[in-house]
Design a protein around this motif. Structure first.
Motif, short mmCIF file in Angstrom:
data_model
loop_
_atom_site.label_atom_id
_atom_site.label_comp_id
_atom_site.label_asym_id
_atom_site.label_seq_id
_atom_site.Cartn_x
_atom_site.Cartn_y
_atom_site.Cartn_z
N GLU A 1 -7.30 3.32 -3.23
CA GLU A 1 -6.24 2.55 -2.59
C GLU A 1 -5.23 2.14 -3.64
O GLU A 1 -5.53 1.32 -4.50
CB GLU A 1 -6.84 1.31 -1.91
N GLN B 1 0.83 -1.20 0.00
CA GLN B 1 0.00 0.00 0.00
C GLN B 1 0.87 1.25 0.00
O GLN B 1 1.83 1.36 0.76
CB GLN B 1 -0.91 -0.01 1.23
N TYR C 1 -1.14 0.96 -4.83
CA TYR C 1 -0.04 0.11 -4.36
C TYR C 1 1.20 0.35 -5.21
O TYR C 1 1.11 0.75 -6.36
CB TYR C 1 -0.44 -1.37 -4.44
#
Length: 468
Positions: free
Chosen positions: A194, A164, A196
């Motif tokens: 979100e 993350q 990464y």
């Protein structure tokens, strides 16, 4: 004895229908002249109506579009787009067969009910349910199986960790999880809720790929995923192949009906040996695994028949040792207790995290000693003792574990290793194995700019450099 068994390997066999490809697609070679232009290149790719993109090598890319969709971008300095051909190899726009096949793989999902979709990520990253982890600091990780067709036309499936991203950094390459398709893709606009980045803060991956408990586990295995992808390639893109991609079958070179000679060999190797197994009894997870292993060893008919004595302790001793420790790479709150072996103390390590198959959500060790089976038949135990034997062979500078046929083969060669970790220096190690199983090591530090070509190791290094 003739053997009719076949084994499937990861080398692909396939043949394109070049006429069909030319009819339906545009193939384009892209050369980015300078790394400073890479962000501009990805911005252009994001706006183009492409089907897929892949990297050929250093700043050179191949893109696939539907027929007639390619429009050469104008006024772009430092980035050259060249339309390529499916029917002949253009030396000015080098795109290889594996690159073209990668472009088709990149559009797939391993879900047999999902049709191909545009993918502007250079490789295919397959993600499955429960392939995730939360680190002790709360940072999330997800895992994927990277599907890559290499230059040898082999399908390579390897685990990649995505961590993350919590920092705003315009230069970091970010990715997002497409849960519906089960793939991980590039996040060009960096607007995903979100995101990464590639990399693992805590060491190796935790994805358990091979489990034979049920059919659902096959679907999570490398074999199951690759099989689904090949089926989808056949179903959705079969019209573009004269020979649809499949994994190659080759005949085995030995008889599988022979007894487990390697397993028997390892216990003969340790015959009449005493092995010290030690751990911190104050740690419940170490105590749980250590005691189960000790119990299994003491009840083993195979170990008893070979007079192999496993002694429980809380410290290392001279001779052969197995240390039970936690794997600090997976949890930075765990104190480091790894003991490095020395010549007098040969140490192999096991952990609840790896050997014990610890469940990170429940924090429980899943592996248990099965009193209905001999622990010496467990593949993990065999592998543990093989690694311990290798370390003892290296200390003794003898290859006692290896069979005579292989000794006869390797004794005909010299082996070299090159270490470039020291700036402006290279360390060359040479290994020679004699027919009497002795290992002879020679090591020398070289200055690459001042080689003495009358010296064998300098000459070997020079030879390798010229051909690399």
């Amino acid at each position: 004895m003739k053997n009719n068994e076949m084994v499937r390997i990861n080398e692909l066999t396939f043949k394109f229908d070049e006429i069909a490809l030319t009819r339906d697609f545009d193939l384009v070679h892209v050369s980015v002249r300078d790394y400073n232009n890479i962000s501009l290149f990805w911005n252009i790719i994001d706006k183009m109506d492409i089907l897929a993109v892949t990297c050929i090598k250093n700043l050179k890319y191949a893109i696939l579009l539907k027929k007639g969709k390619f429009k050469n971008p104008k006024n772009v300095d430092g980035i050259v787009f060249t339309k390529a051909s499916f029917t002949y190899f253009d030396k000015s726009a080098r795109i290889y067969r594996n690159n073209i096949l990668q472009l088709f793989f990149n559009q797939l999902s391993d879900d047999t009910e999902l049709i191909p979709e545009k993918n502007n990520t250079v490789d295919l990253f397959i993600h499955k349910t429960n392939w995730d982890n939360v680190l002790s600091n709360g940072i999330k990780q997800i895992y994927a199986l990277k599907i890559k067709i290499n230059w040898k036309e082999m399908l390579v499936a390897s685990v990649v960790t995505f961590t993350q991203n919590l920092k705003e950094d315009s230069k970091t390459e970010l990715f997002y999880l497409n849960k519906e398709r089960g793939v991980i893709g590039r996040d060009y606009h960096k607007k995903s809720a979100e995101s990464y980045k590639i990399g693992n803060l805590m060491g190796k991956n935790l994805v358990d790929f091979i489990s034979l408990i049920g059919l659902k586990d096959y679907e999570q295995s490398k074999v199951g995923i690759v099989n689904n992808l090949l089926n989808n390639m056949r179903d959705y893109f079969g019209q573009y192949f004269i020979q649809i991609p499949s994994l190659k079958d080759i005949p085995t070179m030995f008889d599988f009906e022979k007894p487990k000679s390697r397993e028997k060999n390892i216990w003969n190797y340790f015959k009449n040996s005493e092995i010290n197994l030690y751990f911190d009894e104050k740690n419940e997870k170490l105590k749980d695994l250590g005691n189960q292993v000790i119990c299994g060893y003491r009840r083993s008919e195979i170990l008893n028949a070979h007079d192999i004595d496993i002694v429980k302790n809380d410290y290392s001793s001279d001779g052969l040792n197995i240390q039970v420790i936690r794997d600090v790479r997976k949890d930075d709150t765990i104190p480091e207790e790894y003991e490095l072996g020395i010549r007098k103390k040969i140490i192999q390590h096991i952990s609840p995290d790896g050997f014990g198959e610890m469940d990170y959500k429940g924090k429980k060790v899943k592996w248990e000693f099965d009193d209905k089976k001999d622990i010496a038949d467990d593949t993990r135990v065999i592998n543990l003792f093989q690694n311990l034997a290798i370390k003892q062979d290296l200390v003794n500078k003898r290859m006692d574990l290896v069979n005579s046929d292989l000794i006869g083969l390797v004794s005909k060669y010299q082996f070299f290793f090159f270490d470039f970790s020291i700036k402006n220096k290279v360390i060359v190690d040479e290994l020679i194995i004699s027919k009497d199983r002795k290992m002879h090591f020679i090591s020398k530090r070289l200055n690459p700019s001042k080689l003495d070509l009358s010296d064998e190791l300098s000459l070997v290094y020079s030879f390798v450099q010229e051909r690399s």
